[in-house]
Design a protein around this motif. Structure first.
Motif, mmCIF file in Angstrom:
data_model
loop_
_atom_site.group_PDB
_atom_site.id
_atom_site.type_symbol
_atom_site.label_atom_id
_atom_site.label_comp_id
_atom_site.label_asym_id
_atom_site.label_seq_id
_atom_site.Cartn_x
_atom_site.Cartn_y
_atom_site.Cartn_z
ATOM 1 N N LEU A 29 0.483 3.972 -2.740
ATOM 2 C CA LEU A 29 0.378 5.482 -2.464
ATOM 3 C C LEU A 29 1.416 6.381 -2.707
ATOM 4 N N ARG A 30 2.603 5.856 -2.673
ATOM 5 C CA ARG A 30 3.567 6.811 -3.185
ATOM 6 C C ARG A 30 3.570 7.155 -4.751
ATOM 7 N N ARG A 87 13.287 7.313 0.432
ATOM 8 C CA ARG A 87 12.073 7.962 0.632
ATOM 9 C C ARG A 87 11.887 9.414 1.095
ATOM 10 N N ARG A 133 6.994 7.184 12.187
ATOM 11 C CA ARG A 133 6.094 5.845 11.719
ATOM 12 C C ARG A 133 6.400 4.916 12.874
ATOM 13 N N VAL A 138 -7.363 3.567 2.129
ATOM 14 C CA VAL A 138 -6.568 2.459 1.934
ATOM 15 C C VAL A 138 -7.618 1.194 1.499
ATOM 16 N N ASP A 169 9.967 10.291 3.220
ATOM 17 C CA ASP A 169 9.730 9.735 4.722
ATOM 18 C C ASP A 169 10.880 9.140 5.501
ATOM 19 N N GLN A 200 -8.605 -2.254 10.015
ATOM 20 C CA GLN A 200 -8.146 -2.658 8.517
ATOM 21 C C GLN A 200 -8.113 -4.166 8.424
ATOM 22 N N ARG A 217 -2.911 -2.557 8.612
ATOM 23 C CA ARG A 217 -1.977 -1.590 9.428
ATOM 24 C C ARG A 217 -2.740 -1.418 10.884
ATOM 25 N N THR A 260 0.785 -1.271 0.013
ATOM 26 C CA THR A 260 0.153 0.125 0.043
ATOM 27 C C THR A 260 0.919 1.130 0.274
ATOM 28 N N MET A 271 1.348 11.333 4.580
ATOM 29 C CA MET A 271 2.479 10.518 4.384
ATOM 30 C C MET A 271 3.633 10.903 4.995
ATOM 31 N N GLY A 317 2.392 -4.104 4.308
ATOM 32 C CA GLY A 317 1.831 -2.609 4.949
ATOM 33 C C GLY A 317 0.220 -2.590 4.933
ATOM 34 N N TYR A 318 -0.449 -3.867 4.737
ATOM 35 C CA TYR A 318 -1.889 -3.854 5.001
ATOM 36 C C TYR A 318 -2.204 -5.264 5.461
ATOM 37 N N GLU A 369 2.324 9.796 9.466
ATOM 38 C CA GLU A 369 1.228 9.415 10.018
ATOM 39 C C GLU A 369 0.242 8.419 9.149
ATOM 40 N N LEU A 370 -0.614 7.576 9.566
ATOM 41 C CA LEU A 370 -1.380 6.605 8.554
ATOM 42 C C LEU A 370 -2.664 7.448 8.049
ATOM 43 N N VAL A 371 -2.733 7.003 6.952
ATOM 44 C CA VAL A 371 -3.674 7.491 5.780
ATOM 45 C C VAL A 371 -5.136 6.986 6.353
HETATM 46 P P1 AMP Z 1 5.056 1.983 4.073
HETATM 47 O O1 AMP Z 1 5.810 1.876 2.728
HETATM 48 O O2 AMP Z 1 4.225 0.614 4.247
HETATM 49 O O3 AMP Z 1 6.067 2.163 5.100
HETATM 50 O O4 AMP Z 1 4.109 3.142 4.123
HETATM 51 C C1 AMP Z 1 4.450 4.360 3.936
HETATM 52 C C2 AMP Z 1 3.243 5.349 4.468
HETATM 53 O O5 AMP Z 1 2.165 5.165 3.683
HETATM 54 C C3 AMP Z 1 2.997 5.167 5.796
HETATM 55 O O6 AMP Z 1 3.318 5.881 6.656
HETATM 56 C C4 AMP Z 1 1.358 5.691 5.802
HETATM 57 O O7 AMP Z 1 1.455 7.056 5.896
HETATM 58 C C5 AMP Z 1 0.900 5.172 4.520
HETATM 59 N N1 AMP Z 1 0.470 3.809 4.503
HETATM 60 C C6 AMP Z 1 0.882 2.782 3.738
HETATM 61 N N2 AMP Z 1 -0.092 1.558 4.173
HETATM 62 C C7 AMP Z 1 -0.839 2.176 5.017
HETATM 63 C C8 AMP Z 1 -2.112 1.396 5.387
HETATM 64 N N3 AMP Z 1 -2.419 0.256 5.333
HETATM 65 N N4 AMP Z 1 -2.858 2.357 6.167
HETATM 66 C C9 AMP Z 1 -2.633 3.716 6.410
HETATM 67 N N5 AMP Z 1 -1.702 4.395 5.862
HETATM 68 C C10 AMP Z 1 -0.797 3.513 5.088
#
Ligand code: AMP
Length: 192
Positions: free
Chosen positions: A35-36, A136, A147, A64, A138, A92, A88, A31, A53, A85-86, A57-59
Motif C-alpha cells: 500500500l505504501r 514512515r 494504530r 486489501v 505514520d 479478512q 488484520r 500489505t 493510512m 499485516g494480513y 486507520e485500516l483500509v
Molecule cells: P503496516 O505496515 O502493516 O503497519 O500497515 C500500515 C497501514 O497500512 C495500516 O495502518 C493500514 O492503514 C494499512 N494496512 C496494511 N495492511 C492492512 C490490512 N490487512 N487491512 C487494512 N489496512 C491495512
C-alpha cells in the motif's frame, strides 16, 4: 510453506519476516509495504488509501483483498509466502480462507509475536524519536497510538480466532531478536 505472521505494531514482524524470507526463500508479502508503494506511485489504489493510512486507520477489507489476491497469484508465491499485516481482522481471515481454498492451498504456520502493550508503548516512543530515512509517514506518536488502538480492537481477536488451530503458535516477542528468530525457526522446522 504458507505462513501468517501476526502481532501488534512494533512487535518485530517486519524483522522476523525478513529472517524467514532468507531462511525459506519465499517472498515476504506485507500489505503495508504494498500500500505504501501504491501511495508513493500515486496509483488509483494509492490515492484511495493515502489519507486513511496517514490517520493510522485500516483500509477497507475489499481493497486489501484485491491486493492479496493479485499478489498471491504471482509465480514467486508458488512455493509459499509469508503474510505480514494480513489478515488484520476476522473478516479478512475468513476471506483468506476462501482465497486459499480457491487455489487449493493451506496455511502451514500461524505465528503470533506476543509483546506486552507497555513494552510496545515504550518502543513506539523511541521509534518516533528515531531520525532515519526509512521512518514512515505514520510513525508519529499520535498515529502510532491510533494504530495500536486499531490493533487492539480489530486485530487482537485473531489470536482467539486461530487459537484452536494446530498450526498456531504464540511466540514471546519480548526476547532478543536472535532469540525470537530461533524460536520461530524451531516452530517452522518442527511445528511445535
Ligand atoms: P503496516 O505496515 O502493516 O503497519 O500497515 C500500515 C497501514 O497500512 C495500516 O495502518 C493500514 O492503514 C494499512 N494496512 C496494511 N495492511 C492492512 C490490512 N490487512 N487491512 C487494512 N489496512 C491495512
Amino acid at each position: 510453506m504458507i505462513i501468517i505472521l501476526l502481532g501488534p505494531p512494533g512487535s518485530g514482524k517486519g524483522t522476523q519476516a525478513n529472517f524467514i524470507q532468507n531462511k525459506l526463500s519465499i517472498p515476504h508479502l506485507s500489505t503495508g509495504d504494498i500500500l505504501r508503494q501504491s501511495v508513493k506511485n500515486e496509483t488509483d489504489l494509492g490515492n484511495k488509501v493515502k489519507n486513511i493510512m496517514a490517520k493510522g486507520e485500516l483500509v477497507s477489507d475489499d481493497l486489501v483483498l484485491d491486493v492479496i489476491k493479485e499478489r498471491v497469484s504471482q509465480s514467486d508465491c508458488n512455493l509459499g509466502f509469508i503474510l505480514d499485516g494480513y489478515p488484520r481482522n476476522i473478516t479478512q481471515a475468513e476471506s483468506l480462507n476462501i482465497v486459499l481454498k480457491d487455489i487449493d492451498r493451506n496455511i502451514d504456520r500461524i505465528l503470533f509475536l506476543d509483546v506486552d502493550f507497555e513494552v510496545l508503548e515504550s518502543r513506539i516512543e523511541s521509534r518516533t524519536k528515531e531520525n532515519n530515512e526509512e521512518k514512515r509517514a505514520d510513525d508519529t506518536s499520535e498515529v502510532l497510538i491510533k494504530r495500536l488502538e486499531e490493533y487492539k480492537i480489530q486485530t487482537a481477536p485473531l489470536g482467539e480466532y486461530y487459537s484452536n488451530n494446530k498450526k498456531f503458535k504464540k511466540i514471546n516477542g519480548m526476547k532478543s531478536i536472535s532469540e525470537v528468530s530461533l524460536d520461530i525457526e524451531n516452530f517452522l522446522n518442527n511445528g511445535i
